[in-house]
Design a protein around this motif. Structure first.
Motif, PDB file in Angstrom:
ATOM      1  N   SER A  48       0.836  -1.205   0.000  1.00  0.00           N
ATOM      2  CA  SER A  48       0.000   0.000   0.000  1.00  0.00           C
ATOM      3  C   SER A  48       0.867   1.249   0.000  1.00  0.00           C
ATOM      4  CB  SER A  48      -0.920   0.003   1.223  1.00  0.00           C
ATOM      5  OG  SER A  48      -0.172  -0.134   2.426  1.00  0.00           O
ATOM      6  N   ASP A  49       2.071   1.136   0.548  1.00  0.00           N
ATOM      7  CA  ASP A  49       3.046   2.214   0.531  1.00  0.00           C
ATOM      8  C   ASP A  49       4.239   1.759  -0.299  1.00  0.00           C
ATOM      9  OD1 ASP A  49       1.541   3.694   2.500  1.00  0.00           O
ATOM     10  OD2 ASP A  49       2.363   2.317   3.988  1.00  0.00           O
ATOM     11  N   PRO A  50       4.606   2.488  -1.364  1.00  0.00           N
ATOM     12  CA  PRO A  50       5.795   2.086  -2.129  1.00  0.00           C
ATOM     13  C   PRO A  50       7.011   1.972  -1.215  1.00  0.00           C
ATOM     14  CG  PRO A  50       4.597   3.816  -3.278  1.00  0.00           C
ATOM     15  CD  PRO A  50       3.967   3.692  -1.917  1.00  0.00           C
ATOM     16  N   TYR A  51       7.723   0.874  -1.338  1.00  0.00           N
ATOM     17  CA  TYR A  51       8.855   0.628  -0.452  1.00  0.00           C
ATOM     18  C   TYR A  51      10.137   1.268  -0.984  1.00  0.00           C
ATOM     19  CZ  TYR A  51       9.872  -3.140  -3.787  1.00  0.00           C
ATOM     20  OH  TYR A  51      10.128  -3.851  -4.927  1.00  0.00           O
ATOM     21  N   HIS A  52      11.078   1.479  -0.062  1.00  0.00           N
ATOM     22  CA  HIS A  52      12.358   2.069  -0.436  1.00  0.00           C
ATOM     23  C   HIS A  52      13.213   1.006  -1.111  1.00  0.00           C
ATOM     24  CE1 HIS A  52      16.282   3.993  -0.134  1.00  0.00           C
ATOM     25  NE2 HIS A  52      15.659   5.118   0.174  1.00  0.00           N
ATOM     26  N   PRO A  53      13.824   1.303  -2.268  1.00  0.00           N
ATOM     27  CA  PRO A  53      14.554   0.274  -3.008  1.00  0.00           C
ATOM     28  C   PRO A  53      15.783  -0.274  -2.305  1.00  0.00           C
ATOM     29  CG  PRO A  53      13.988   2.120  -4.423  1.00  0.00           C
ATOM     30  CD  PRO A  53      13.717   2.545  -3.024  1.00  0.00           C
TER      31      PRO A  53
END
Length: 369
Positions: A195-200
């Motif tokens: 639901s929240d884009p994750y940090h790469p």
């Protein structure tokens, strides 16, 4: 509240999220020393402007004028443009991985690219490095390992195995042997899960590094699993049903036929071994409750490659195995090694709450897109 150290780290991570121009894609490269670039990073620094001109914006760390955030007094919290997308750039020497581009682009071009059985990573673009004819960069989606976050239920693992079995059979039907389809080369497009884009780089954190990235289960949001890394793959003619190749050592060093001799071998049964050994190590050895797939896996990893089933046979047998599994088994929780008593108890409670909800709402025990 974040600690002072965490605040400093968050400032640097936030600085790395640069504002993107329309249709610009962003790369997050390997970790480095917080205050200086390492040797491998210097290559990206040197090519920062060329990549930007080509439409790909590297993270702020690689910009020519980069200064660590704690050495400045006016750190900016930047956001990503709405039309940007995060990607992975893979730099390699064409002479060392001669088929990376050819085979990757084959699976990324119609009619193969839209085939539902195609589980090969999509190649967005290929860049030839200026003044370095032997170097190229391929542009791919941002992916993560297939088992991160962990599987919740046995049904989710079945969904995973169905995809990779179908994907390898699809490759073999195109007369292509992967030749290195082991754990590290099976990835997941986790976009639906989060639901929240994750940090790469810090996969547990949100992209803006303000808190942990929240995600659904695979039952709620089924992901797609993908094969990557075609550098040592080979394509054969339609009549070459039993090609012979010299042994080549990929990531899995346990291939029985390579231990026995250096004689040329058919790479297709070796692919079957790689996949079977991945399942053996990732599920049969590492977790409990997967005895139902053990007979199939034992046949896939037999020492004699001629006795291994081909992928058509693997899929037929696997579907028969699935028919024997009850809904109770498919909805049961996969116990993960990292669960301690408290974490395990919490996951057990939340699992049963979800399970009850899924049964009431008749959500399939095996994820369906």
């Amino acid at each position: 509240m974040l600690s002072r150290r965490r605040q400093r780290q968050a400032e640097e991570k936030a600085e790395e999220v640069a504002r993107l121009e329309r249709s610009t894609l962003l790369l997050f490269g390997p970790r480095g020393h917080p205050g200086r670039q390492n040797a491998s990073e210097l290559w990206w620094c040197k090519h920062y402007q060329w990549l930007k001109d080509s439409g790909y914006l590297l993270r702020r760390r690689y910009a020519p004028d980069w200064v660590p955030s704690w050495q400045t007094s006016n750190t900016s919290w930047l956001t990503m443009g709405s039309d940007g997308a995060f990607v992975t750039l893979k730099l390699f020497k064409k002479s060392r991985l001669p088929y990376e581009i050819e085979i990757g682009q084959l699976f990324s071009t119609e009619p193969l690219s839209s085939d539902p059985a195609n589980h090969c990573v999509l190649i967005y673009d290929v860049l030839v490095v200026p003044d370095e004819e032997d170097r190229a960069i391929i542009v791919m989606p941002l992916l993560r390992f297939f088992d991160d976050p962990p599987f919740d239920t046995f049904g989710e693992v079945i969904h995973f195995l169905r995809q990779i079995f179908a994907g390898l059979r699809f490759m073999h039907k195109q007369h292509i042997a992967h030749r290195d389809c082991m754990y590290l080369n099976i990835m997941m497009d986790a976009t639906p899960l989060f639901s929240d884009p994750y940090h790469p780089q810090d996969l547990e954190m949100k992209r803006d590094y303000t808190e942990r990235a929240r995600h659904f289960t695979r039952t709620q949001r089924p992901p797609k699993y993908l094969f990557v890394d075609f550098g040592i793959s080979r394509r054969y003619g339609p009549n070459d049903i039993a090609p012979l190749e010299d042994p080549i050592w990929g990531g899995d060093k346990t291939v029985p036929e390579f231990q026995q001799s250096n004689e040329p071998r058919n790479p297709f049964p070796t692919d079957v071994y790689y996949l079977g050994n991945m399942i053996r190590n990732s599920f049969l050895v590492a977790k409990a409750g997967f005895e139902f797939v053990e007979p199939l896996v034992k046949d896939m990893v037999q020492d004699d490659p001629e006795k291994r089933p081909n992928m058509d046979e693997v899929i037929l047998r696997f579907e028969e195995i699935i028919k024997q599994l009850s809904s109770w088994k498919l909805r049961s929780r996969v116990i993960n090694e990292q669960d301690d008593n408290i974490l395990g108890f919490y996951r057990c409670v939340t699992h049963w709450a979800r399970r009850f909800s899924f049964v009431i709402r008749r959500v399939s025990a095996i994820p369906t897109p």
